[in-house]
Design a protein around this motif. Structure first.
Motif, PDB file in Angstrom:
ATOM      1  N   UNK A 137       0.840  -1.201   0.000  1.00 62.31           N
ATOM      2  CA  UNK A 137       0.000   0.000   0.000  1.00 62.31           C
ATOM      3  C   UNK A 137       0.874   1.250   0.000  1.00 62.31           C
ATOM      4  N   UNK A 138       1.876   1.254   0.876  1.00 63.45           N
ATOM      5  CA  UNK A 138       2.771   2.422   0.962  1.00 63.45           C
ATOM      6  C   UNK A 138       3.507   2.632  -0.369  1.00 63.45           C
ATOM      7  N   UNK A 139       3.929   1.536  -0.961  1.00 63.96           N
ATOM      8  CA  UNK A 139       4.610   1.603  -2.261  1.00 63.96           C
ATOM      9  C   UNK A 139       3.672   2.188  -3.320  1.00 63.96           C
ATOM     10  N   UNK A 140       2.428   1.736  -3.316  1.00 63.44           N
ATOM     11  CA  UNK A 140       1.473   2.202  -4.323  1.00 63.44           C
ATOM     12  C   UNK A 140       1.121   3.668  -4.099  1.00 63.44           C
ATOM     13  N   UNK A 141       0.983   4.033  -2.851  1.00 63.64           N
ATOM     14  CA  UNK A 141       0.663   5.422  -2.519  1.00 63.64           C
ATOM     15  C   UNK A 141       1.760   6.347  -3.048  1.00 63.64           C
ATOM     16  N   UNK A 142       2.996   5.922  -2.816  1.00 69.35           N
ATOM     17  CA  UNK A 142       4.160   6.674  -3.283  1.00 69.35           C
ATOM     18  C   UNK A 142       4.156   6.823  -4.804  1.00 69.35           C
ATOM     19  N   UNK A 143       3.594   5.817  -5.476  1.00 69.24           N
ATOM     20  CA  UNK A 143       3.584   5.830  -6.946  1.00 69.24           C
ATOM     21  C   UNK A 143       2.231   6.249  -7.536  1.00 69.24           C
TER      22      UNK A 143
ATOM     23  N   UNK B 286      -2.591   4.467  -5.197  1.00 65.73           N
ATOM     24  CA  UNK B 286      -3.475   4.173  -4.060  1.00 65.73           C
ATOM     25  C   UNK B 286      -4.123   5.456  -3.553  1.00 65.73           C
ATOM     26  N   UNK B 287      -5.458   5.410  -3.332  1.00 67.05           N
ATOM     27  CA  UNK B 287      -6.177   6.519  -2.689  1.00 67.05           C
ATOM     28  C   UNK B 287      -7.135   5.924  -1.674  1.00 67.05           C
ATOM     29  N   UNK B 288      -7.636   6.773  -0.779  1.00 68.12           N
ATOM     30  CA  UNK B 288      -8.629   6.313   0.214  1.00 68.12           C
ATOM     31  C   UNK B 288      -9.831   5.689  -0.500  1.00 68.12           C
ATOM     32  N   UNK B 289     -10.235   6.359  -1.577  1.00 69.93           N
ATOM     33  CA  UNK B 289     -11.397   5.912  -2.338  1.00 69.93           C
ATOM     34  C   UNK B 289     -11.162   4.504  -2.919  1.00 69.93           C
ATOM     35  N   UNK B 290      -9.961   4.328  -3.488  1.00 71.72           N
ATOM     36  CA  UNK B 290      -9.586   3.025  -4.070  1.00 71.72           C
ATOM     37  C   UNK B 290      -9.621   1.951  -2.976  1.00 71.72           C
ATOM     38  N   UNK B 291      -9.066   2.263  -1.820  1.00 72.30           N
ATOM     39  CA  UNK B 291      -9.044   1.323  -0.699  1.00 72.30           C
ATOM     40  C   UNK B 291     -10.464   0.876  -0.336  1.00 72.30           C
ATOM     41  N   UNK B 292     -11.356   1.885  -0.283  1.00 72.28           N
ATOM     42  CA  UNK B 292     -12.751   1.580   0.066  1.00 72.28           C
ATOM     43  C   UNK B 292     -13.371   0.623  -0.957  1.00 72.28           C
ATOM     44  N   UNK B 293     -13.087   0.919  -2.211  1.00 75.14           N
ATOM     45  CA  UNK B 293     -13.638   0.087  -3.288  1.00 75.14           C
ATOM     46  C   UNK B 293     -13.108  -1.350  -3.220  1.00 75.14           C
TER      47      UNK B 293
END
Lengths: 324, 351
Positions: free
Chosen positions: B289-295, B298-305
């Protein structure tokens, strides 16, 4: 189809069955210790490496569990492996694979994966061999649903039964009596014929007593019954058992003698006695008698002749049931 | 004659993502953004499956279950590199592998609920039923690899087991045979540090498990088993090597079993809270997740989905499984042999 017959011993008959099945079906492969370059310690696989190459006649490392375990993987993948365990006394490390997997794969996957394989192994005493080279623990394998147990008693049947075993869709333990390997020769046709699994044969008909045997004991039984009007049954397949042939004979004779080389306690004779008692008790005129090896550790050569049921002991057993 | 060294060995360890999701770019495998997202979704789905399985077991709706919590990267990372035509021989703790390969999820619940039909692998996959006796699946993988090689099929075989499995005779016999015949097989050990209550250092005196491969004449590598990119990369390379005739590889995924051995176990009886806490920081999903966020993936919305989609899928699978009728007693007879025996036919009259 016209077939040429040749007088062959059991070693040659089994070799012929393997050769013909390998020629017929490229998915048949052999694996085991010394089966390739050496042709097997009993020369069963002699000449097959030269004919079929080392991809189909596989000299494995000295490791029984992986010989059988790899055969399971091969069978599931679509081959028809014939694994050789050098002596029945060495099969115990592979029992985990046979019991935990070979017998269960069809059931555990509801038929998606199956295990059409044969485990051939020499069994029995009488060739003056070292420790653990003379075992007959066939009953162990009869207590494992999912596995079939086949024991030929002559060259002709050995060939026909092995062909059926190789073509069978389920795992087969194929037991070859070391004492019979070179003891008898008989006409064995070249080319295809099968002897069906799960069927016993009446070797000779008779009226007074049914004598049941298999593999190594059959020939002593035939000598022992000479003075009697005995019906002799060669089971050939121990599991699944041909109950019908047994019941028919028992109903006719009313007397039963069961002969096997393994120790008495929990030997396959116990299962036969119980089966007969359950379903044909009212036809019996005499108690069922078992003539078997003793409940001892299989002795080394100096005592083995005292262990293996003799013609005399078998005769005594028959005389005992004839008293009724 | 003097004494001399005639052989020596080195064992590689592969790490790509650190605990904060920073990647070593020189080692990062080539995965598209959508593939990385797919991996993240499979990680989440597998964890959701695991969570639901544990709840169902507690509620008495499912039988004993072996949790995969903490080992998701080892499972999804490796399985993501496997092709559908490859053959897989799992142990009993690889639900993430089954899910990644596309095994119907309701069938997994079905199996763990005590219905053997759940292990009837669909025809488009080649996953052997999970092996309960530890390590005994290693010889099967070897045999399948021999068969594939003989038939000249371009498939690889993957075999999973745990650190405990490396102590078994079948591990030795299978590895030995795979080395001798240079077979197309990849052995993946999920070293989760515990075999029920026996810690890794009581399992073997070897410094790594990976080095055991060396004795059998092929390569062994240790990877950070909580780093999904490292596991994927190592597996992909080993599978390519296997398919191209390069022989076997042994991958030790260095990971941790965050849960109990199974639902019948209580790990607090034999290991410390501190040890478990320390591994929490290495959580495989958090790290990706941290890797994806950095790139920017990843967003809060994506996580929820992703969470919602996983929950829906699992709920659906549970519903589907619970609607399946109990097998008929005849079912236990029908697959012993291809045909019923005379005796079985009589026994079946009881039903």
């Amino acid at each position: 189809m016209p077939q040429n017959s040749k007088k062959l011993n059991m070693v040659q008959a089994i070799n012929l069955a393997l050769k013909e099945e390998m020629q017929r079906d490229s998915s048949v492969v052999i694996l085991g210790e010394d089966v390739g370059r050496y042709g097997g310690v009993f020369r069963i696989t002699e000449g097959l490496l030269e004919l079929f190459g080392e991809e189909r006649v596989i000299d494995t490392p000295l490791a029984e569990s992986v010989i059988v375990g790899a055969a399971i993987g091969m069978a599931a993948y679509g081959l028809k492996p014939v694994a050789e365990i050098q002596f029945m006394g060495f099969i115990y490390p592979a029992i985990d694979q046979i019991f935990s997997h070979a017998s269960r794969i069809r059931n555990r996957t509801r038929g998606r994966f199956t295990c059409p394989m044969v485990v051939r192994t020499p069994y029995g005493a009488g060739i003056k061999a070292p420790d653990l080279h003379s075992e007959s623990t066939e009953a162990l394998f009869c207590h494992m649903p999912g596995v079939k147990v086949v024991v030929p008693s002559s060259p002709y049947n050995a060939k026909g039964l092995l062909i059926s075993s190789i073509r069978d869709p389920d795992p087969v333990i194929f037991l070859e009596s070391t004492r019979l390997y070179r003891l008898i020769k008989e006409d064995v046709p070249e080319g295809e014929y099968t002897v069906p699994l799960g069927r016993a044969r009446i070797v000779q008909e008779g009226k007074d007593v049914t004598v049941i045997a298999w593999g190594s004991m059959l020939h002593r039984v035939l000598q022992a019954v000479e003075e009697f009007n005995a019906e002799v049954i060669d089971l050939m397949t121990l599991n699944p058992l041909d109950e019908e042939t047994i019941f028919k004979s028992v109903k006719k004779t009313g007397r039963v003698v069961i002969v096997h080389e393994a120790p008495k306690t929990c030997g396959f004779g116990a299962e036969l006695s119980a089966t007969i008692a359950e379903d044909a008790m009212l036809y019996l005129k005499a108690p069922i008698i078992r003539v078997t090896g003793y409940d001892v550790v299989m002795p080394l050569p100096k005592l083995e002749d005292y262990y293996i049921p003799t013609v005399e002991r078998i005769k005594k057993g028959i005389e005992e049931v004839m008293r009724y | 004659m003097p004494e001399r060294i005639i052989e020596s060995f080195n064992i590689k360890r592969l790490d790509i993502l650190d605990d904060n999701g920073n990647a070593d770019e020189s080692l990062t495998p080539s995965l598209s953004d959508s593939e990385i997202k797919r991996i993240y979704e499979l990680l989440t789905l597998s964890r959701t499956f695991d969570h639901h399985a544990l709840s169902l077991q507690r509620e008495g709706r499912m039988g004993t279950y072996a949790s995969i919590l903490g080992q998701e990267a080892s499972q999804i990372g490796s399985a993501f590199a496997i092709k559908k035509s490859d053959w897989i021989f799992p142990s009993f703790r690889e639900m993430g592998v089954y899910i990644t390969m596309g095994y119907p999820v309701h069938m997994l619940f079905q199996y763990w609920s005590g219905d053997e039909r759940g292990m009837k692998c669909p025809d488009d996959l080649n996953i052997f039923p999970l092996a309960v006796p530890v390590g005994t699946q290693v010889p099967h993988a070897v045999g399948a690899a021999m068969a594939a090689k003989y038939k000249k099929d371009k498939v690889a075989v993957v075999c999973y087991f745990g650190d405990g499995g490396t102590s078994k005779g079948d591990f030795h016999e299978g590895f030995n045979m795979a080395g001798v015949f240079k077979l197309p097989v990849v052995f993946i050990c999920q070293n989760n540090q515990w075999a029920i209550s026996v810690p890794r250092e009581k399992q073997t005196a070897s410094k790594t498990l990976a080095q055991k491969a060396f004795a059998y004449g092929f390569e062994g590598i240790q990877v950070d088993g909580n780093d999904v990119l490292a596991v994927y990369k190592a597996t992909k390379e080993a599978l390519d090597k296997a398919r191209n005739g390069g022989g076997p590889t042994f991958i030790e995924c260095f990971t941790y079993r965050m849960g109990d051995h199974t639902t019948a176990d209580d790990a607090s009886r034999y290991r410390s809270k501190e040890e478990v806490e320390a591994w929490k920081a290495k959580d495989p999903i958090l790290r990706l997740k941290l890797f994806m966020e950095r790139n920017g993936l990843w967003t809060e919305q994506y996580q929820k989905e992703v969470e919602e989609k996983s929950r829906d899928m699992i709920d659906e699978a549970v519903k589907k499984e619970e609607a399946i009728e109990r097998p008929h007693p005849e079912d236990m007879f029908a697959y012993t042999y291809e045909s019923l025996t005379q005796r079985q036919i009589r026994e079946m009259r009881d039903f």
